[in-house]
Design an enzyme around this catalytic site. Sequence first.
Site, mmCIF file in Angstrom:
data_model
loop_
_atom_site.group_PDB
_atom_site.id
_atom_site.type_symbol
_atom_site.label_atom_id
_atom_site.label_comp_id
_atom_site.label_asym_id
_atom_site.label_seq_id
_atom_site.Cartn_x
_atom_site.Cartn_y
_atom_site.Cartn_z
ATOM 1 N N VAL A 76 46.384 -1.054 44.578
ATOM 2 C CA VAL A 76 45.309 -1.197 45.336
ATOM 3 C C VAL A 76 44.572 0.436 44.572
ATOM 4 O O VAL A 76 45.326 1.158 45.051
ATOM 5 C CB VAL A 76 46.034 -0.639 46.886
ATOM 6 C CG1 VAL A 76 45.425 -0.177 47.750
ATOM 7 C CG2 VAL A 76 46.687 -1.862 46.888
ATOM 8 N N CYS A 77 43.404 -0.144 44.647
ATOM 9 C CA CYS A 77 42.779 1.534 44.711
ATOM 10 C C CYS A 77 42.440 2.495 45.187
ATOM 11 O O CYS A 77 42.797 2.051 46.733
ATOM 12 C CB CYS A 77 41.123 0.997 44.648
ATOM 13 S SG CYS A 77 40.197 2.045 44.344
#
Lengths: 130, 100
Positions: A76-77
């Site tokens: 996940v960024c």
Amino acid sequence: MKFAIALFAPPHSPAARRALRFAEASLQAGHQIVRLFFYQDGVHSASANVVCPQDELDVAAAWTRFIQEKQLDGVVCIAAGLRRGVLDAAEASRYGRPAANLAAGWELSGLGQLHEAAQQADRLVCFGGN
Amino acid sequence: MATLHVLSHSPFGDGRFASCLRLLGEGDALLLCGDAVYALQPASTPYASLERLGASTPVYALAEDHAARGGGAPGAGVTLVDYAAFVELCCRYERVNSWL
């Protein structure tokens, strides 16, 4: 064939389901997924707090099950996650937030992970839209 | 480099569809999924644009999304694909460009 798959759309969008079906089909065909990268509103699929209506497919939960069962690299960024309240325990502590909600099996990391995945994979396939 | 262009927005909502058609190169193909399958509505302007592409640009549509949006039998030259075929198309073309 090595695939990198990026999802930009939230779990309640058709694109999130499409990306999941594509990822499942790629493994079924004997291909490898080097990384799944969740960016922009796509980060909500990694939240353990999503509550889906009972008559709908819970795409966020399905993604979490998928990466756990297949032992995939679900990233996940971190910047997109923080902005949207998708936090692991370390980030919740760092920013003094009351709870962490990143589901088990996911990792918060930087956008460089998308770049690296694109370099390592034969194909980068992005999902978004409707 | 042969590219598979993946469209997922309605051709009636914005300019992605028209921009994509303008940029199609030699050997490229088009995959319509999500609301982009509305481009297959008979007698519509987007469908007329697809017909003008000719046989050198294959047009595919994700069967599940087409059926979910009430699509009937697609016109000649449009191939409906399942997810296994979607994966295969991504292998066949050297690049996959999603019009996000």
